[in-house]
Design a protein around this motif. Structure first.
Motif, PDB file in Angstrom:
ATOM      1  N   ASN A   1      23.482  35.218  52.038  1.00  0.00           N
ATOM      2  CA  ASN A   1      23.475  34.285  51.035  1.00  0.00           C
ATOM      3  C   ASN A   1      22.728  32.991  51.517  1.00  0.00           C
ATOM      4  OD1 ASN A   1      24.173  33.412  48.253  1.00  0.00           O
ATOM      5  ND2 ASN A   1      25.875  32.280  49.089  1.00  0.00           N
ATOM      6  N   ASN A   2      22.897  32.707  52.708  1.00  0.00           N
ATOM      7  CA  ASN A   2      22.034  31.269  53.137  1.00  0.00           C
ATOM      8  C   ASN A   2      20.677  31.774  53.183  1.00  0.00           C
ATOM      9  OD1 ASN A   2      24.404  29.762  53.712  1.00  0.00           O
ATOM     10  ND2 ASN A   2      24.781  30.867  55.644  1.00  0.00           N
ATOM     11  N   ASP A   3      20.444  33.010  53.722  1.00  0.00           N
ATOM     12  CA  ASP A   3      18.993  33.541  53.859  1.00  0.00           C
ATOM     13  C   ASP A   3      18.234  33.405  52.407  1.00  0.00           C
ATOM     14  OD1 ASP A   3      19.292  33.456  56.499  1.00  0.00           O
ATOM     15  OD2 ASP A   3      19.393  35.807  56.767  1.00  0.00           O
TER      16      ASP A   3
ATOM     17  N   ILE B   1       5.115  28.204  52.779  1.00  0.00           N
ATOM     18  CA  ILE B   1       4.995  29.614  52.237  1.00  0.00           C
ATOM     19  C   ILE B   1       5.024  29.580  50.609  1.00  0.00           C
ATOM     20  CG2 ILE B   1       5.999  30.872  53.977  1.00  0.00           C
ATOM     21  CD1 ILE B   1       8.555  30.792  52.373  1.00  0.00           C
ATOM     22  N   GLY B   2       4.240  30.608  50.188  1.00  0.00           N
ATOM     23  CA  GLY B   2       3.867  30.274  48.643  1.00  0.00           C
ATOM     24  C   GLY B   2       5.174  30.900  47.716  1.00  0.00           C
ATOM     25  N   ASP B   3       4.830  30.833  46.569  1.00  0.00           N
ATOM     26  CA  ASP B   3       6.005  31.290  45.610  1.00  0.00           C
ATOM     27  C   ASP B   3       6.116  32.803  45.634  1.00  0.00           C
ATOM     28  OD1 ASP B   3       6.247  28.601  44.741  1.00  0.00           O
ATOM     29  OD2 ASP B   3       4.784  28.805  42.951  1.00  0.00           O
ATOM     30  N   LYS B   4       5.182  33.395  45.789  1.00  0.00           N
ATOM     31  CA  LYS B   4       5.533  35.176  45.833  1.00  0.00           C
ATOM     32  C   LYS B   4       6.445  35.341  46.935  1.00  0.00           C
ATOM     33  CE  LYS B   4       1.013  36.405  43.711  1.00  0.00           C
ATOM     34  NZ  LYS B   4      -0.341  37.175  44.043  1.00  0.00           N
ATOM     35  N   GLU B   5       6.237  34.667  48.130  1.00  0.00           N
ATOM     36  CA  GLU B   5       6.981  34.810  49.389  1.00  0.00           C
ATOM     37  C   GLU B   5       8.397  34.593  48.965  1.00  0.00           C
ATOM     38  OE1 GLU B   5       7.081  34.362  54.162  1.00  0.00           O
ATOM     39  OE2 GLU B   5       5.446  33.760  52.917  1.00  0.00           O
ATOM     40  N   LYS B   6       8.312  33.357  48.706  1.00  0.00           N
ATOM     41  CA  LYS B   6       9.827  32.831  48.167  1.00  0.00           C
ATOM     42  C   LYS B   6      10.505  33.513  47.227  1.00  0.00           C
ATOM     43  CE  LYS B   6       8.748  27.808  48.930  1.00  0.00           C
ATOM     44  NZ  LYS B   6       8.645  26.483  48.485  1.00  0.00           N
ATOM     45  N   ASN B   7       9.790  34.068  46.275  1.00  0.00           N
ATOM     46  CA  ASN B   7      10.341  35.150  45.532  1.00  0.00           C
ATOM     47  C   ASN B   7      10.915  36.040  45.899  1.00  0.00           C
ATOM     48  OD1 ASN B   7      10.017  33.452  43.031  1.00  0.00           O
ATOM     49  ND2 ASN B   7       8.086  34.238  42.511  1.00  0.00           N
ATOM     50  N   PHE B   8       9.914  36.860  46.890  1.00  0.00           N
ATOM     51  CA  PHE B   8      10.638  38.144  47.631  1.00  0.00           C
ATOM     52  C   PHE B   8      11.743  37.727  48.583  1.00  0.00           C
ATOM     53  CE2 PHE B   8      10.172  40.737  51.290  1.00  0.00           C
ATOM     54  CZ  PHE B   8      10.179  41.993  50.686  1.00  0.00           C
ATOM     55  N   ILE B   9      11.815  36.684  49.301  1.00  0.00           N
ATOM     56  CA  ILE B   9      12.742  36.461  49.884  1.00  0.00           C
ATOM     57  C   ILE B   9      14.186  36.338  49.209  1.00  0.00           C
ATOM     58  CG2 ILE B   9      14.155  34.775  51.822  1.00  0.00           C
ATOM     59  CD1 ILE B   9      10.909  34.122  52.605  1.00  0.00           C
ATOM     60  N   PHE B  10      14.117  35.505  48.094  1.00  0.00           N
ATOM     61  CA  PHE B  10      15.182  35.498  47.234  1.00  0.00           C
ATOM     62  C   PHE B  10      15.906  36.725  46.666  1.00  0.00           C
ATOM     63  CE2 PHE B  10      17.017  34.508  42.983  1.00  0.00           C
ATOM     64  CZ  PHE B  10      18.155  33.757  43.215  1.00  0.00           C
ATOM     65  N   ASN B  11      14.783  37.485  45.991  1.00  0.00           N
ATOM     66  CA  ASN B  11      15.071  38.656  45.394  1.00  0.00           C
ATOM     67  C   ASN B  11      15.632  39.746  46.360  1.00  0.00           C
ATOM     68  OD1 ASN B  11      14.644  37.862  42.588  1.00  0.00           O
ATOM     69  ND2 ASN B  11      12.588  38.150  42.911  1.00  0.00           N
ATOM     70  N   SER B  12      14.870  39.782  47.480  1.00  0.00           N
ATOM     71  CA  SER B  12      15.430  40.855  48.403  1.00  0.00           C
ATOM     72  C   SER B  12      16.628  40.581  48.973  1.00  0.00           C
ATOM     73  CB  SER B  12      14.345  41.102  49.476  1.00  0.00           C
ATOM     74  OG  SER B  12      14.086  40.016  50.367  1.00  0.00           O
TER      75      SER B  12
ATOM     76  N   GLY C   1      17.222  31.632  36.989  1.00  0.00           N
ATOM     77  CA  GLY C   1      18.144  30.390  37.200  1.00  0.00           C
ATOM     78  C   GLY C   1      17.805  29.565  38.510  1.00  0.00           C
ATOM     79  N   ILE C   2      18.469  28.657  38.620  1.00  0.00           N
ATOM     80  CA  ILE C   2      18.162  27.700  39.735  1.00  0.00           C
ATOM     81  C   ILE C   2      18.816  28.514  41.072  1.00  0.00           C
ATOM     82  CG2 ILE C   2      18.611  25.515  40.989  1.00  0.00           C
ATOM     83  CD1 ILE C   2      19.062  24.404  37.961  1.00  0.00           C
ATOM     84  N   LYS C   3      17.997  28.492  41.810  1.00  0.00           N
ATOM     85  CA  LYS C   3      18.236  29.322  43.115  1.00  0.00           C
ATOM     86  C   LYS C   3      19.671  28.745  43.671  1.00  0.00           C
ATOM     87  CE  LYS C   3      13.655  31.006  43.852  1.00  0.00           C
ATOM     88  NZ  LYS C   3      12.548  31.037  44.964  1.00  0.00           N
ATOM     89  N   LYS C   4      19.678  27.582  43.769  1.00  0.00           N
ATOM     90  CA  LYS C   4      20.902  26.876  44.424  1.00  0.00           C
ATOM     91  C   LYS C   4      22.375  27.382  43.655  1.00  0.00           C
ATOM     92  CE  LYS C   4      23.495  24.003  47.050  1.00  0.00           C
ATOM     93  NZ  LYS C   4      24.679  24.022  46.304  1.00  0.00           N
ATOM     94  N   GLU C   5      22.129  27.584  42.146  1.00  0.00           N
ATOM     95  CA  GLU C   5      23.156  28.050  41.344  1.00  0.00           C
ATOM     96  C   GLU C   5      23.623  29.479  41.658  1.00  0.00           C
ATOM     97  OE1 GLU C   5      21.976  27.530  37.466  1.00  0.00           O
ATOM     98  OE2 GLU C   5      22.105  25.631  37.304  1.00  0.00           O
ATOM     99  N   LYS C   6      22.455  30.303  42.144  1.00  0.00           N
ATOM    100  CA  LYS C   6      22.876  31.602  42.433  1.00  0.00           C
ATOM    101  C   LYS C   6      23.665  31.776  43.705  1.00  0.00           C
ATOM    102  CE  LYS C   6      21.034  32.675  38.749  1.00  0.00           C
ATOM    103  NZ  LYS C   6      22.130  32.834  37.549  1.00  0.00           N
TER     104      LYS C   6
END
Length: 232
Positions: free
Chosen positions: A126-128, A138-149, A190-195
């Motif tokens: 969850n922290n990661d 890092i770019g948005d694609k990488e951020k999305n990947f980290i968040f979603n994975s 959603g806002i990532k912090k909310e998730k």
């Protein structure tokens, strides 16, 4: 479990004849995790072949597998496409996913399968999940990947912990179908912090030992997605 290393999208793994189709499956799923592949996007065999530098035979095999999983569709006119979903489709997927995940949580509690180290691991995931969000390098694609994975890994942990492998297989496919739909507009995530906060409530409920609190926290987590997709 999917690695958090975005580099694996561009620099996959050493290819062998035995795993080429698996690599193509992972390649496409990783593109969905970054948000690059969205509902209705076409997948052209020659483009994938050139990018991965492999022959088209394993690509066709991978596309057939993803079609069977409900992640791709195929038509003679349009070829292979990322699944297109409307609001009715999305709500149907949620109506399948939510009861299955609640069954899995119930199995885990009834069999007392969660250990303290498991909950610590979930805290780490969850922290990661949001750690990179404030990183300007890092770019948005990488951020999305980290968040979603990491989000997938969080839920996947429960699926596998229950040892309910049939439910786990269905749920992974449902997860990717929903993510495809949400990739139309990343704001639906959603806002990532909310998730992060919603996951934290699930972990805290698990720590309390209360199945009722855990199911309630999970249902609220799903409700936030349901609310968001109404605007898709």
């Amino acid at each position: 479990m999917i690695s958090n290393s975005y580099d694996k999208i561009s620099h996959m793994i050493t290819y062998s004849k035995a795993n080429l189709s698996e690599i193509v499956v992972s390649y496409i799923k990783n593109k969905i995790l970054t948000g690059e592949l969205k509902s209705g996007d076409r997948l052209v065999e020659t483009d994938v072949s050139e990018e991965l530098q492999i022959s088209r035979a394993p690509i066709r095999e991978a596309l057939r597998e993803l079609n069977m999983r409900g992640i791709l569709t195929f038509s003679p006119k349009k070829g292979s496409q990322i699944l297109e979903m409307d609001y009715e489709d999305i709500t149907e997927v949620f109506s399948i996913r939510i009861p299955l995940e609640m069954q899995i949580l119930t199995i885990i509690f009834e069999k007392s399968l969660l250990q303290e180290q498991d909950l610590d691991y979930l805290e780490t995931l969850n922290n990661d999940m949001i750690k990179s969000d404030s990183d300007n390098v890092i770019g948005d694609k990488e951020k999305n990947f980290i968040f979603n994975s990491n989000d997938l890994a969080f839920h996947e942990f429960f699926w596998k912990k229950s040892k309910s492998f049939r439910r786990a297989e269905i749920l992974e496919n449902q997860y990717f179908q929903l993510l495809i739909a949400m990739n139309k507009d990343i704001s639906t995530l959603g806002i990532k912090k909310e998730k992060f906060d919603e996951h934290k409530l699930i972990i805290d409920a698990c720590r309390s030992g209360s199945l009722e609190k855990t199911l309630y926290a999970f249902q609220n987590h799903m409700n936030s997605y349901l609310k968001a997709v109404k605007d898709l």
